[in-house]
Design a protein around this motif. Sequence first.
Motif, mmCIF file in Angstrom:
data_model
loop_
_atom_site.group_PDB
_atom_site.id
_atom_site.type_symbol
_atom_site.label_atom_id
_atom_site.label_comp_id
_atom_site.label_asym_id
_atom_site.label_seq_id
_atom_site.Cartn_x
_atom_site.Cartn_y
_atom_site.Cartn_z
ATOM 1 N N GLN A 70 -2.775 -2.194 8.867
ATOM 2 C CA GLN A 70 -3.067 -1.468 7.413
ATOM 3 C C GLN A 70 -3.822 -0.221 7.595
ATOM 4 O O GLN A 70 -3.619 0.426 6.515
ATOM 5 N N ASP A 103 0.659 -1.331 0.218
ATOM 6 C CA ASP A 103 0.320 0.153 0.440
ATOM 7 C C ASP A 103 0.708 1.270 -0.367
ATOM 8 O O ASP A 103 0.581 2.729 -0.623
ATOM 9 N N ASP A 104 1.840 0.984 0.198
ATOM 10 C CA ASP A 104 3.045 2.276 -0.153
ATOM 11 C C ASP A 104 3.620 2.382 -0.975
ATOM 12 O O ASP A 104 4.441 3.040 -0.300
ATOM 13 N N ARG A 118 -2.271 5.546 9.046
ATOM 14 C CA ARG A 118 -2.477 6.491 7.859
ATOM 15 C C ARG A 118 -2.091 7.646 8.511
ATOM 16 O O ARG A 118 -2.281 8.115 9.259
ATOM 17 N N THR A 129 -2.977 -6.783 -4.726
ATOM 18 C CA THR A 129 -1.827 -7.234 -4.964
ATOM 19 C C THR A 129 -1.158 -8.408 -5.250
ATOM 20 O O THR A 129 0.051 -8.596 -4.363
#
Length: 482
Positions: free
Chosen positions: A390, A179-180, A393, A336
């Motif tokens: 997860q 996700d990064d 943020r 992913t």
Amino acid sequence: MATMKAFSPEETQRILHHLQQPAVFMNMTGGWPVLRWTAEHLSDCLGDKLIRFRLGRKEETNTPLFETQCSYVEARLQQFLSWTQDQPEADVGPFFKYPRSQYWAYADYKYIAMLFQDQPSMFEDVKWSEFGFEGRTGRESTLWIGTAGANTPCHLDSYGFNLVLQVQGRKRWHLFPPDDTFKLYPTRIPYEESSVFSQVDVLHPDLRRFPKFQGARAHVVTLQPGQVLYVPRHWWHYVESVDPVTVSVNSWIELEVDDVARVGEAVTKAVVCAFKSDDNTGDWLNPTEEGVASHNENMQCVNLAVRACADRPRSLCHGELTQHPRDGRPAKRDCTGQIRKNSDVVGDPAPFSVPFGPNLIPVRCQREHTPKITKAPEIRSSRMCDVRCQEERVVGSNAAPRAKSAAAVRLRQEHCGVTQCRSCDCAEGTSEDSSGDYEESIHTTITTDDLLDCLVHPDVIARVTELLLERHTGSHSDTTSS
């Protein structure tokens, strides 16, 4: 007498089937002969055989040191050891040109099957079968020998996952979740098949150029001898040797269904080579690549990959449903490639909880340091968190950019279409005193690499792959007629 293992091969396979984050396996390699593979032992085994070493300067530059920018020598392992030990009057061979105080050295990506082709019995010293991979030994593994400071640039592997056994010394792993990706500023220059590099020096980041990296979630672990690290597919990783001499064994395990990824890789290679094949400097092709294929050969690969993907059942082609190689149960994967949480797994009769504990340790999310910033945007640093956070943020600066800066951002987005490319890396996190930087940056000449970073950005390649598959199957006519 057999050593008791923390998990049986069947248990380990089930754990790997459900793991969605990096983790360290403890008490699994007792009795493995490979643990005797110290650099000194390997030197005795290899004798006069020459090994290629990569050397890099220890200086901090705030930019990654890619393999294309390193020096290379071929030397015996004994010469390498003499160099690391500063032995007076010792034969250090070609290392004499590189002061140890200024350079590190790395024998990386060494295929054990090639190193010990005349000693095949050594393959059996590596026993991946105890992780449930029947018949897998050192033959399918690579050997890594380095000095303190030796490192692999931050990158992700496209197709599979890694199991890494630390044999001698310690290595520190910095891992970032899929996700990064946009915070790591991906690039395909230098080009290496199945690898995507980061433009960021993750230990000494230039946050003026790469402000989003401040929000990246680093999962850090120092791997000790005898421990095995599991690196999931698409997890970014930067690896650095900690001790004077380190030895590790890596087994890269390809997942069964990666048809879409193969199409994307073929497209990427065709585009990169079309732009760069006439560039004779050689600094765009990673040394691990054997050479440049012609455009016709690359287009043949694109066509073969598209046909292979289109010929398979749609659910398999798009990775929506895969089977574990040694487990008949189907498992859904996300975009992913990660296996979804157990509640989403079809056909699993009972919930499975990964048995974290003294024998299986999750790699936790942390920041070891807060990088120093000069005149950089005000961005809050990330806090300590568990590896499974997860949903966390990191929020950027609340300062509103001036109209001139905002217009510059819009201009970049309209012309480039991808905010994460090298030309658009200041589209977020601006502060009121940075408008001058935008004005200066707008008039910077766009290079071939800048253009390529946009054209082969993972988001762009994913969309091109989708369009190619639609065109090949004829489904595009239904969506474009309106």
